[in-house]
Design a protein around this motif. Structure first.
Motif, PDB file in Angstrom:
ATOM      1  N   LEU A   1       0.825  -1.210   0.000  1.00  0.00           N
ATOM      2  CA  LEU A   1       0.000   0.000   0.000  1.00  0.00           C
ATOM      3  C   LEU A   1       0.859   1.261   0.000  1.00  0.00           C
ATOM      4  N   LEU A   2       1.858   1.289   0.882  1.00  0.00           N
ATOM      5  CA  LEU A   2       2.724   2.475   0.968  1.00  0.00           C
ATOM      6  C   LEU A   2       3.524   2.674  -0.317  1.00  0.00           C
ATOM      7  N   ALA A   3       3.943   1.569  -0.910  1.00  0.00           N
ATOM      8  CA  ALA A   3       4.742   1.657  -2.129  1.00  0.00           C
ATOM      9  C   ALA A   3       3.947   2.249  -3.278  1.00  0.00           C
ATOM     10  N   VAL A   4       2.672   1.840  -3.430  1.00  0.00           N
ATOM     11  CA  VAL A   4       1.884   2.371  -4.533  1.00  0.00           C
ATOM     12  C   VAL A   4       1.615   3.862  -4.345  1.00  0.00           C
ATOM     13  N   LEU A   5       1.475   4.280  -3.092  1.00  0.00           N
ATOM     14  CA  LEU A   5       1.271   5.702  -2.824  1.00  0.00           C
ATOM     15  C   LEU A   5       2.524   6.493  -3.189  1.00  0.00           C
ATOM     16  N   ALA A   6       3.677   5.995  -2.761  1.00  0.00           N
ATOM     17  CA  ALA A   6       4.931   6.686  -3.066  1.00  0.00           C
ATOM     18  C   ALA A   6       5.218   6.668  -4.557  1.00  0.00           C
ATOM     19  N   PHE A   7       4.900   5.558  -5.188  1.00  0.00           N
ATOM     20  CA  PHE A   7       5.228   5.379  -6.607  1.00  0.00           C
ATOM     21  C   PHE A   7       4.319   6.223  -7.497  1.00  0.00           C
ATOM     22  N   ALA A   8       3.014   6.143  -7.272  1.00  0.00           N
ATOM     23  CA  ALA A   8       2.062   6.755  -8.193  1.00  0.00           C
ATOM     24  C   ALA A   8       1.708   8.198  -7.860  1.00  0.00           C
ATOM     25  N   ALA A   9       1.716   8.546  -6.581  1.00  0.00           N
ATOM     26  CA  ALA A   9       1.260   9.881  -6.204  1.00  0.00           C
ATOM     27  C   ALA A   9       2.385  10.904  -6.151  1.00  0.00           C
ATOM     28  N   SER A  10       3.625  10.445  -6.046  1.00  0.00           N
ATOM     29  CA  SER A  10       4.734  11.374  -5.828  1.00  0.00           C
ATOM     30  C   SER A  10       4.962  12.318  -7.004  1.00  0.00           C
ATOM     31  N   GLY A  11       4.640  11.878  -8.219  1.00  0.00           N
ATOM     32  CA  GLY A  11       4.932  12.709  -9.390  1.00  0.00           C
ATOM     33  C   GLY A  11       3.831  13.661  -9.778  1.00  0.00           C
ATOM     34  N   ALA A  12       2.692  13.620  -9.054  1.00  0.00           N
ATOM     35  CA  ALA A  12       1.535  14.416  -9.474  1.00  0.00           C
ATOM     36  C   ALA A  12       1.854  15.900  -9.574  1.00  0.00           C
ATOM     37  N   GLY A  13       2.475  16.454  -8.539  1.00  0.00           N
ATOM     38  CA  GLY A  13       2.759  17.886  -8.544  1.00  0.00           C
ATOM     39  C   GLY A  13       3.941  18.284  -9.389  1.00  0.00           C
ATOM     40  N   LYS A  14       4.775  17.307  -9.767  1.00  0.00           N
ATOM     41  CA  LYS A  14       5.987  17.631 -10.522  1.00  0.00           C
ATOM     42  C   LYS A  14       5.675  18.143 -11.927  1.00  0.00           C
ATOM     43  N   PHE A  15       4.568  17.662 -12.509  1.00  0.00           N
ATOM     44  CA  PHE A  15       4.231  18.110 -13.859  1.00  0.00           C
ATOM     45  C   PHE A  15       3.807  19.570 -13.877  1.00  0.00           C
ATOM     46  N   VAL A  16       3.302  20.051 -12.750  1.00  0.00           N
ATOM     47  CA  VAL A  16       2.913  21.460 -12.682  1.00  0.00           C
ATOM     48  C   VAL A  16       4.136  22.356 -12.820  1.00  0.00           C
TER      49      VAL A  16
ATOM     50  N   PHE B   1      10.925   3.165 -11.736  1.00  0.00           N
ATOM     51  CA  PHE B   1      10.144   4.406 -11.725  1.00  0.00           C
ATOM     52  C   PHE B   1      11.002   5.582 -12.157  1.00  0.00           C
ATOM     53  N   MET B   2      12.212   5.685 -11.622  1.00  0.00           N
ATOM     54  CA  MET B   2      13.104   6.783 -11.967  1.00  0.00           C
ATOM     55  C   MET B   2      13.546   6.708 -13.427  1.00  0.00           C
ATOM     56  N   SER B   3      13.653   5.508 -13.959  1.00  0.00           N
ATOM     57  CA  SER B   3      14.064   5.342 -15.350  1.00  0.00           C
ATOM     58  C   SER B   3      13.017   5.905 -16.297  1.00  0.00           C
ATOM     59  N   TYR B   4      11.752   5.663 -15.968  1.00  0.00           N
ATOM     60  CA  TYR B   4      10.672   6.137 -16.822  1.00  0.00           C
ATOM     61  C   TYR B   4      10.395   7.627 -16.628  1.00  0.00           C
ATOM     62  N   ILE B   5      10.304   8.026 -15.361  1.00  0.00           N
ATOM     63  CA  ILE B   5       9.794   9.352 -15.045  1.00  0.00           C
ATOM     64  C   ILE B   5      10.881  10.321 -14.610  1.00  0.00           C
ATOM     65  N   GLY B   6      11.993   9.791 -14.104  1.00  0.00           N
ATOM     66  CA  GLY B   6      13.019  10.656 -13.532  1.00  0.00           C
ATOM     67  C   GLY B   6      13.576  11.682 -14.490  1.00  0.00           C
ATOM     68  N   SER B   7      13.663  11.342 -15.786  1.00  0.00           N
ATOM     69  CA  SER B   7      14.206  12.286 -16.763  1.00  0.00           C
ATOM     70  C   SER B   7      13.198  13.358 -17.146  1.00  0.00           C
ATOM     71  N   ILE B   8      11.920  13.133 -16.840  1.00  0.00           N
ATOM     72  CA  ILE B   8      10.879  14.102 -17.184  1.00  0.00           C
ATOM     73  C   ILE B   8      10.555  14.983 -15.987  1.00  0.00           C
TER      74      ILE B   8
ATOM     75  N   PHE C   1      13.111  15.603  -9.823  1.00  0.00           N
ATOM     76  CA  PHE C   1      13.142  15.256  -8.411  1.00  0.00           C
ATOM     77  C   PHE C   1      14.361  15.899  -7.748  1.00  0.00           C
ATOM     78  N   PRO C   2      14.353  16.010  -6.409  1.00  0.00           N
ATOM     79  CA  PRO C   2      15.535  16.532  -5.712  1.00  0.00           C
ATOM     80  C   PRO C   2      16.773  15.687  -5.996  1.00  0.00           C
ATOM     81  N   ASP C   3      17.940  16.290  -5.869  1.00  0.00           N
ATOM     82  CA  ASP C   3      19.186  15.585  -6.182  1.00  0.00           C
ATOM     83  C   ASP C   3      19.373  14.329  -5.330  1.00  0.00           C
ATOM     84  N   TRP C   4      18.966  14.399  -4.056  1.00  0.00           N
ATOM     85  CA  TRP C   4      19.201  13.247  -3.186  1.00  0.00           C
ATOM     86  C   TRP C   4      18.381  12.033  -3.627  1.00  0.00           C
ATOM     87  N   VAL C   5      17.231  12.271  -4.269  1.00  0.00           N
ATOM     88  CA  VAL C   5      16.432  11.161  -4.782  1.00  0.00           C
ATOM     89  C   VAL C   5      17.162  10.501  -5.945  1.00  0.00           C
TER      90      VAL C   5
END
Length: 538
Positions: free
Chosen positions: A26-41, A476-483, A486-490
């Motif tokens: 449950l926690l993983a899907v939240l971190a995986f799917a919800a974390s990028g929502a605000g980044k596109f803004v 996840f980072m391979s697909y989305i990280g280049s778009i 995310f912070p450098d530490w991630v």
């Protein structure tokens, strides 16, 4: 109803055994799917940025990776639309994998291990355990869908404030995970062991993924015949089409009925595709321990290698589409500020940079399955028979490790070769070195992940599956990280991020050397720790 006797007792036992795994899921899907929502803004703050991102997603190569977008005009391509276009497929695939492994482990694998036969010696119905797994999986996906929708809702992001749209996005992931769990359940009845069932399920998933890459570029409407395409045909945050959710649920329950019929008609530990009879005499390769290990993995090795080569060939075939896209898009030509020919070459290299990261993570999954056999054989009490001979633990550990390293390097080479061969027919074909060097450098990252698994198997063998959490993160980072920025530490946590992208960058010997040295050090530490620890059982 005798077949369902004690279903809820089995469900209670499952929840007691798996509650911690379910929480992590449950926690993983939240971190995986919800974390990028605000980044596109932040990525699309101005109209010019929105146009650039829109044109980027029209690239046939990215359509093959993420799926098509139905938005026709850049002005309508909002951050919400970009999020809805990018995330459903990759998130679904990640949790499909988890669901398939879980369902097969709790059904077919328990038959292989003799647990199912033990349960049925009591007053437990033949379909009780299967039904309990179905109920648990379905309830978990419903919970994940509502919680994920709620998490996106409370972020209050422009274009993502409608709860029904957020629920549609979350449901597209949940129903795909449940549906593929039921596909795995059917195949678990057909094949005679858990390994074959997993291989067949992932083989089908890979085939449908490759098919949808072609149909999404040529004719999106054909995707309606592909269950995997239903993950993004919801057109969430744009048209909000609930039909794919309905189709996925209908197919899921048809599969459940089919699985019941198959299981009810077969014996415990039996399958409808029986295992082939072995040879009367063992081959000479089985006289050595490396030969034995390779023989045990022969089917999986052939399947993975062939599949990865085909995947590389399919991805490579998209390179020819890039030049056509550049010529047809004046906006992209202006972005590159060069001629269409130079722009096509530049975009091809950028495509390869992203592509090789993704492929290297997939190859890593193959290498992990090979190395993990060392612990899985130990759990089945087979290593005790090995250690009853004069074979040392050092040799066992190094044999599994070296085989996994060699297979990882070989798979990366053949996948890169597939890309090279497929793009030879394009008008801007790259040379052998231009394709192979950017791909083969990722072998160092594969070795690093395998060395982490060595450490886990040496110090925490019962929890060695934790490595899949790290692999999911890198995927996840391979697909989305280049778009998404995310912070450098991630990014620093992702070893693949530190590998130089030789298609567009120069070689960084410092990064590669550090990764190589750490890999060797971790393997050596694991070697001595494995020698001293007790064997695990069960």
């Amino acid at each position: 109803m005798k077949a369902l006797t004690k279903t809820f007792s089995m469900l209670a036992a499952l929840l007691k055994r798996d509650w911690l795994k379910l929480i992590f899921w449950l926690l993983a899907v939240l971190a995986f799917a919800a974390s990028g929502a605000g980044k596109f803004v932040t990525l699309m703050q101005s109209p010019a940025q929105s146009v650039s991102v829109f044109d980027m997603f029209q690239n046939p190569a990215l359509v093959g990776l993420f799926g098509p977008t139905t938005v026709k005009h850049p002005t309508d391509f909002t951050a919400a639309a970009a999020f809805g276009n990018t995330m459903p497929l990759i998130t679904s695939i990640t949790f499909i994998i988890v669901s398939v492994i879980y369902v097969i482990n709790r059904t077919r694998k328990e038959e292989d291990d003799g647990i199912a036969e033990l349960f049925r010696s009591f007053q437990v119905g033949k379909l009780a355990n299967t039904t309990a797994v179905i109920i648990e999986t379905f309830a978990l996906q419903v919970l994940i869908s509502f919680v994920l929708a709620l998490v996106i809702q409370v972020q209050n992001i422009a274009g993502m404030t409608d709860f029904s749209s957020n629920l549609l996005f979350a449901s597209s992931i949940g129903v795909q995970s449940f549906m593929w769990g039921m596909i795995a359940l059917v195949l678990a009845q057909i094949f005679s062991n858990a390994g074959s069932a997993k291989g067949a399920t992932f083989g089908l998933l890979g085939m449908l993924y490759i098919v949808r890459m072609g149909t999404d570029i040529e004719n999106v409407s054909v995707g309606w015949f592909n269950p995997l395409s239903w993950s993004y045909l919801t057109d969430v945050f744009v048209k909000d089409n609930w039909l794919p959710i309905v189709l996925s649920l209908v197919l899921s329950f048809v599969l459940i009925v089919f699985a019941y019929l198959l299981e009810n008609a077969r014996d415990v530990n039996a399958g409808y595709i029986p295992e082939g009879n072995g040879k009367a005499r063992a081959s000479k390769t089985l006289l050595s321990f490396p030969g034995l290990v390779l023989r045990q993995q022969r089917g999986a090795i052939i399947g993975w290698i062939a599949g990865l080569f085909i995947l590389g060939f399919v991805y490579g075939s998209m390179i020819g589409q890039i030049s056509k896209f550049i010529k047809s898009s004046t906006t992209v030509s202006q972005i590159f500020a060069v001629s269409p020919t130079a722009g096509a070459l530049m975009m091809t290299k950028q495509y390869l940079s992203t592509l090789f990261v993704i492929i290297s993570v997939i190859v890593t999954c193959f290498a992990i399955t090979s190395l993990s056999r060392m612990v899985s054989e130990e759990r089945k009490n087979r290593q005790e028979q090995v250690y009853a001979t004069a074979l040392s633990r050092y040799k066992v550990y190094l044999t599994y490790t070296l085989i996994a390293w060699i297979l990882g390097a070989l798979a990366m080479f053949l996948t890169s070769l597939g890309i090279y061969l497929a793009q030879l027919g394009s008008s801007h074909a790259l040379s052998f070195a231009e394709v192979m060097k950017p791909g083969l450098v990722y072998i160092f990252a594969i070795f690093f992940v395998l060395s982490l698994l060595d450490l886990l198997m040496a110090f925490l063998p019962r929890f060695s599956a934790i490595i899949w959490i790290y692999v999911a993160f890198t995927f996840f980072m391979s697909y989305i990280g280049s778009i998404i920025k995310f912070p450098d530490w991630v990014h620093d946590l992702d070893v693949f991020y530190h590998i130089p992208k030789l298609a567009t960058e120069s070689m960084s010997w410092e990064n590669v050397s550090v990764i190589a040295i750490l890999s060797i050090v971790f393997v050596l530490i694991g070697l001595f720790a494995y020698r001293r620890r007790d064997l695990i059982t069960g």
